[in-house]
Motif scaffolding. Structure first.
Motif, PDB file in Angstrom:
ATOM      1  N   ALA A 135      22.270 -18.001  78.815  1.00 54.72           N
ATOM      2  CA  ALA A 135      21.412 -18.274  77.998  1.00 54.72           C
ATOM      3  C   ALA A 135      19.988 -18.618  78.436  1.00 54.72           C
ATOM      4  O   ALA A 135      19.311 -17.937  77.962  1.00 54.72           O
ATOM      5  CB  ALA A 135      21.901 -19.692  77.041  1.00 54.72           C
ATOM      6  N   ALA A 136      19.835 -19.182  79.842  1.00 57.97           N
ATOM      7  CA  ALA A 136      18.656 -19.087  80.017  1.00 57.97           C
ATOM      8  C   ALA A 136      17.983 -18.077  80.299  1.00 57.97           C
ATOM      9  O   ALA A 136      16.834 -17.579  80.186  1.00 57.97           O
ATOM     10  CB  ALA A 136      18.586 -20.275  81.551  1.00 57.97           C
ATOM     11  N   PRO A 146      21.618 -15.137  71.538  1.00 62.18           N
ATOM     12  CA  PRO A 146      22.358 -16.315  72.597  1.00 62.18           C
ATOM     13  C   PRO A 146      21.477 -16.639  73.341  1.00 62.18           C
ATOM     14  O   PRO A 146      21.429 -16.299  74.682  1.00 62.18           O
ATOM     15  CB  PRO A 146      23.464 -15.436  73.082  1.00 62.18           C
ATOM     16  CG  PRO A 146      22.910 -13.921  73.001  1.00 62.18           C
ATOM     17  CD  PRO A 146      22.148 -14.025  71.835  1.00 62.18           C
ATOM     18  N   ASP A 147      20.351 -17.647  72.902  1.00 61.39           N
ATOM     19  CA  ASP A 147      19.310 -17.944  73.960  1.00 61.39           C
ATOM     20  C   ASP A 147      19.733 -19.711  74.374  1.00 61.39           C
ATOM     21  O   ASP A 147      20.848 -19.997  73.831  1.00 61.39           O
ATOM     22  CB  ASP A 147      17.918 -17.925  73.544  1.00 61.39           C
ATOM     23  CG  ASP A 147      17.545 -19.001  72.572  1.00 61.39           C
ATOM     24  OD1 ASP A 147      16.409 -19.566  72.406  1.00 61.39           O
ATOM     25  OD2 ASP A 147      18.437 -19.437  71.719  1.00 61.39           O
ATOM     26  N   ILE A 148      18.805 -20.281  75.044  1.00 60.96           N
ATOM     27  CA  ILE A 148      19.219 -21.742  75.198  1.00 60.96           C
ATOM     28  C   ILE A 148      19.425 -22.337  74.081  1.00 60.96           C
ATOM     29  O   ILE A 148      20.563 -23.159  73.949  1.00 60.96           O
ATOM     30  CB  ILE A 148      18.087 -22.480  76.258  1.00 60.96           C
ATOM     31  CG1 ILE A 148      17.870 -21.552  77.249  1.00 60.96           C
ATOM     32  CG2 ILE A 148      18.275 -23.709  76.293  1.00 60.96           C
ATOM     33  CD1 ILE A 148      16.616 -22.009  78.152  1.00 60.96           C
ATOM     34  N   MET A 149      18.861 -22.369  72.955  1.00 63.32           N
ATOM     35  CA  MET A 149      18.820 -23.315  71.803  1.00 63.32           C
ATOM     36  C   MET A 149      20.150 -22.893  70.952  1.00 63.32           C
ATOM     37  O   MET A 149      20.821 -23.822  70.733  1.00 63.32           O
ATOM     38  CB  MET A 149      17.738 -22.835  70.887  1.00 63.32           C
ATOM     39  CG  MET A 149      17.703 -24.002  70.113  1.00 63.32           C
ATOM     40  SD  MET A 149      16.823 -25.469  70.622  1.00 63.32           S
ATOM     41  CE  MET A 149      17.457 -26.756  69.714  1.00 63.32           C
ATOM     42  N   ALA A 188      17.827 -19.448  67.548  1.00 64.27           N
ATOM     43  CA  ALA A 188      19.273 -20.079  66.805  1.00 64.27           C
ATOM     44  C   ALA A 188      19.168 -19.799  65.381  1.00 64.27           C
ATOM     45  O   ALA A 188      20.355 -20.024  64.890  1.00 64.27           O
ATOM     46  CB  ALA A 188      19.004 -21.593  67.150  1.00 64.27           C
ATOM     47  N   ALA A 189      18.337 -19.222  64.764  1.00 67.12           N
ATOM     48  CA  ALA A 189      18.317 -19.107  63.085  1.00 67.12           C
ATOM     49  C   ALA A 189      19.094 -17.752  63.099  1.00 67.12           C
ATOM     50  O   ALA A 189      19.301 -17.712  61.879  1.00 67.12           O
ATOM     51  CB  ALA A 189      16.737 -19.174  62.631  1.00 67.12           C
TER      52      ALA A 189
END
Lengths: 366, 263, 320
Positions: free
Chosen positions: C78-79, C268-271, C263-264
């Motif tokens: 994710a990072a 697939p990122d950190i949030m 996230a919206a």
């Protein structure tokens, strides 16, 4: 050749000569300066024309204006304004009970009048009354909308759409400003602990995305409260918004406070003013006035940030549009959702652009 | 040697009441020794001029008198208030400033207030004077400096010389027993220096006790009772103007005068 | 220190002591409530979950990852995804901003007008709305897999952009695309939205930097024979960058934080992964959000360090 010259009679001013080049040719020289720039501008013109024609075709010529369901908007050749028009009520006020709509209209009308009053004030006027108005208005609105006592109670979760955006924006602005000012003053305090706490708060909030703060308010905050005490999502979201933007406001006020020269504070000391009198009479009036344009920019940012509420499930204007596009009446073509998005974009564009023009007007006058 | 200089008799013998007494004052900015062993006595009614090369500590000396700058060693006695180096409190600073006025090089008028408000804010909010009384006081001193027509203007609408005269009136409105001037004409265009100097000279003629940091040697010769020469944070020589300018006894004062009087 | 000084400082000491007590009480009450609530929910504490199996798949991962990998690998993936979108969007935004900044200062009214239009329109529409538009409206307009657009070896459809990697060329395989490197539509939408939105603010920052270069510089450049684009590149831009760099650094940090809007749309990122999937799967919201906050703070710190180094390098090259 004389080395000395003395003028005896002064030269009177004369009118300037009429321009030597006639008008049409002057314009042409500027517009087609070099081949490269003229090619670029022709390209841009063509692009703009193409986009405009396609957009007008989609948005007006082939748009569908009437209808109650997705059947009214077949295909994706034209905008589905029927979607916008049919859903006006949930977009404007969310799930607010129909019988109590007068309370929502009152809020909208009051805000419109207030804003007209603000914009017509001379820019060099005192910002005090306006800021006080911004603090009192959301309090009054919330009391009116939620009710209790003589007014029938309406749960805050029923407030949605534009009404929610308006209330959250005002409430955020109203709380962030006083808290932000207090924190900015705290950062200049002579007490090291207060300075450290204020600095930690501001730097902490600035290092973290707003969405993370909202997630924390939505999922984590209830776990820190004692069992049995429940704070609803709407209130928690507003608190998170307020604290986050308070840190931003603190930075703005810090700039304003630093803009007041040290010499003035020394002069205030030499005329016998105490520390608090200096703050009240000399520092704060100038600092707040210097901060006002940046505060308007914060307000613009808050309006745009309210869209994040839809991500955590609070039903703001953006959320209302998305819920509408998923409702059984309207689910279907992506064109319907797109029409909603375009309508929203135009609405936000109008509001934010207007505010930014106001901010520039304030900046220029100071 | 310093102590004997301090005791050089002042022109006005009636003032045996010292309004300022600085004893062994030493001040440091970090590691830099800004004021070294300052011993000086100023009597009521005296007009003192302080001069010297830049960085000599003249402004620092004057700003120490009204506690705008703290000092690390020594004792200060101003207007009957005794201040020791380790007892410089906010209350002490406020008390001293209620008796001592100051005129700054950069004027430091309050830009968001009218001229009249600049003058009344100190008496009304610092001394609790009634507004009507403060208004009359302000108009009186505005007349004194010749600017009654400008009472309702903002400082930005005035010329530099006018602003400085307003600053002088503002200092006078607090009814000080002593007025400090920190290079009052240094930031002014040459044609405005004279109007300010004339105002200061008429104040001196009225008997105002003043300590003036300045490069204006003509003013010093006309008005001062004593002139103080400072260099490298120390008082080098104190003398009456004639002796100061015609018969300087210290080598450094002689070379300083030589540099500034020949151009 | 005399009695007078102490007496004056006493209220300060008292207030600060009370403040410490208040903060300590609040923190301890919050911690106690938290422990009680977590105990009632039967959720464990600590970061031990990082070694447990993740049990989910990540659509895009720069490191090998599968359902059997530990949560820690998910955090790393994710990072890296966040860093990827931040880097690409930053570069794109900078390029756009440089063009638009010069465009806004061009003598030509059409170029100037178009640049101003771009800034005003894309600055005042909320970023989330722009990202959603790119994701749902624009990319939805792309054809399906069967009718993919083709440019050379590159395939473009509503499942993403597929780029050949070496000999491995993407080709339609039933209802899907096999081979090549897949660039998710989520990544495309997020990158476009971030670059265009932040490009407007960067353009204003660069424009302020360019305007801060004294007109005398351009006049001097003309007198030594430099003009137009040459003067802009050699004389104006370096000095403009020196002024603009701190503010631009702040904008890159804003961009990094705004990338959390992934996230919206499910990028697939950190949030999305740590703050969303991991938090809900393990129910350890505190640890997950602590990781999220720490990661974003670390990214911001890195950006600040890079900007600081660049700033010092720019200043060291200055002759005076």
């Amino acid at each position: 050749m004389t080395s000395r010259f003395v003028r005896d009679a002064p030269i009177d001013a004369r009118a300037a000569p009429v321009a030597a080049i006639a008008w049409p040719w002057r314009g042409r020289r500027a517009r087609f300066a070099t081949p490269a720039t003229s090619a670029l501008s022709l390209l841009l013109l063509a692009l703009c024309a193409f986009v405009c024609v396609r957009f007008v075709d989609w948005a007006i010529v082939r748009a569908h204006w009437l209808g109650q369901s997705s059947a009214a908007c077949p295909g994706d050749d034209g905008a589905c304004w029927a979607f916008v028009i049919a859903r006006w009520k949930p977009w404007l006020v969310g799930n607010y009970p129909v019988g109590q709509m007068w309370r929502a209209w009152t809020c909208f009308a009051t805000f419109a009048l207030f804003w007209i009053w603000v914009v017509r004030r001379p820019p060099a006027g005192r910002p005090g009354p306006v800021l006080v108005g911004f603090v009192l208005l959301p309090i009054a609105f919330l009391i009116l909308l939620v009710g209790g006592g003589p007014l029938p109670l309406v749960a805050p979760t029923q407030i949605g759409g534009l009404l929610l955006t308006l209330v959250v924006t005002l409430a955020t602005f109203a709380t962030a400003l006083p808290i932000g000012l207090a924190i900015a003053l705290g950062r200049r305090s002579q007490w090291p602990l207060v300075r450290a706490l204020c600095a930690m708060f501001v730097e902490g909030m600035r290092a973290v995305p707003l969405l993370a703060v909202l997630f924390i308010a939505a999922t984590l905050l209830p776990l820190f409260l004692p069992r049995g005490i429940d704070v609803d999502l709407f209130t928690r979201a507003v608190i998170a918004f307020a604290l986050f933007n308070a840190a931003m406001a603190a930075e703005v006020f810090r700039g304003g406070l630093q803009a007041v020269g040290r010499g003035q504070i020394e002069a205030a000391t030499t005329v016998g003013l105490s520390h608090f009198a200096t703050l009240r009479l000399i520092v704060l009036p100038q600092a707040i006035r210097a901060a006002v344009p940046a505060l308007v920019n914060i307000m613009i940012a808050v309006i745009k940030e309210t869209t994040l509420l839809s991500v955590i499930g609070v039903n703001d204007l953006l959320g209302a549009v998305e819920i509408g596009a998923k409702s059984p009446d309207w689910v279907g073509e992506s064109n319907i959702l797109t029409s909603g998005y375009v309508f929203l974009a135009l609405a936000y564009l109008a509001v934010c652009y207007g505010l930014s023009r106001y901010s520039r007007r304030l900046e220029l006058s100071s | 040697m310093a102590k004997s200089m301090a005791k050089v008799a002042s022109k006005r013998t009636g003032g045996d009441v010292p309004i300022v007494r600085m004893r062994a004052i030493n001040k440091w900015y970090g590691d830099y020794h800004a004021l070294r062993d300052i011993d000086v006595v100023v009597d009521t009614g005296e007009r003192i001029v302080v001069c010297g090369p830049s960085g000599s500590g003249k402004s620092t000396l004057v700003r120490t008198i009204n506690l705008l700058e703290p000092f690390e060693q020594g004792r200060l006695h101003v207007c009957g208030i005794d201040v020791a180096a380790d007892a410089i409190t906010r209350a002490a600073r406020l008390a001293v400033n209620r008796c001592v006025g100051m005129v700054f090089q950069q004027f430091n008028l309050f830009p968001h207030m009218s001229v009249l408000a600049n003058l009344t804010v100190g008496p009304v909010f610092g001394r609790g004077m009634r507004r009507a009384e403060a208004h009359d006081l302000a108009m009186h001193y505005l007349a004194r400096v010749g600017l009654t027509d400008h009472a309702n203007k903002r400082p930005a609408e005035l010329s530099g010389g006018q602003q400085q005269r307003v600053a002088i009136a503002r200092a006078l409105c607090t009814r000080p027993q002593l007025v400090l001037f920190d290079e009052p004409t240094a930031a002014l265009d040459p044609e405005m220096v004279n109007e300010v100097l004339q105002t200061m000279e008429s104040l001196a003629a009225d008997g105002m006790t003043m300590i003036v940091v300045t490069h204006e040697m003509g003013f010093a010769r006309r008005v001062a009772d004593r002139a103080v020469f400072m260099d490298q944070g120390q008082i080098i020589e104190i003398a009456r103007p004639d002796d100061f300018f015609e018969r300087p006894q210290s080598r450094r004062l002689a070379s300083f005068l030589g540099r500034i009087l020949t151009h | 220190m005399t009695r007078a000084v102490l007496r004056e400082r006493l209220p300060g000491y008292v207030v600060q002591a009370l403040l410490v007590a208040l903060v300590a009480w609040l923190v301890s009450a919050a911690v106690a409530n938290f422990r009680a609530n977590m105990h009632a929910l039967g959720v464990s504490a600590g970061f031990g979950f990082l070694h447990a199996q993740a049990g989910f798949q990540i659509a895009q991962s720069l490191v090998p990852f599968g359902p059997a990998s530990p949560y820690l690998d998910a955090v790393i993936a994710a990072a890296l995804n966040t860093l990827l979108v931040v880097a690409v969007a930053s570069v794109l935004a900078t390029i756009i901003a440089l063009f638009v900044a010069f465009g806004r200062l061009a003598p030509h009214p059409i170029v100037r007008g178009a640049s101003t239009l771009y800034v005003e329109v894309f600055r005042n529409v909320p970023l989330l709305l722009q990202i959603l538009f790119w994701y749902f409206s624009a990319i939805a307009l792309l054809p399906g897999v069967a009718d993919s657009l083709q440019f050379g070896g590159i395939l473009l459809n509503n499942r993403g952009l597929f780029v050949p990697s070496g000999a491995d060329r993407p080709h339609v395989d039933g209802f899907d695309v096999a081979g090549g490197i897949a660039i998710l539509p989520e990544l495309m939408a997020l990158t476009l939205g971030l670059a265009i939105y932040n490009g407007t603010f960067l353009a204003e920052i660069f424009r302020a930097g360019i305007l801060s270069v004294p007109k005398g510089q351009i006049e001097a450049a003309t007198t030594v024979g430099l003009s137009g684009a040459r003067a802009a590149l050699l004389i104006v831009l370096p000095q403009a960058l020196r002024v603009a760099l701190p503010a631009a650094g702040g904008q890159y940090q804003t961009l990094a934080k705004a990338s959390s809007l992934a996230a919206a749309i499910g990028y697939p990122d950190i949030m999305q992964i740590v703050g969303g999937t991991i938090a809900s799967q393990t129910s350890q919201a505190l640890e997950a959000m602590a990781l999220v906050v720490a990661l974003y703070a670390a990214i911001n710190l890195c950006i600040a360090l890079v900007v600081g180094v660049a700033n010092r390098w720019l200043l060291s090259r200055a002759p005076g």
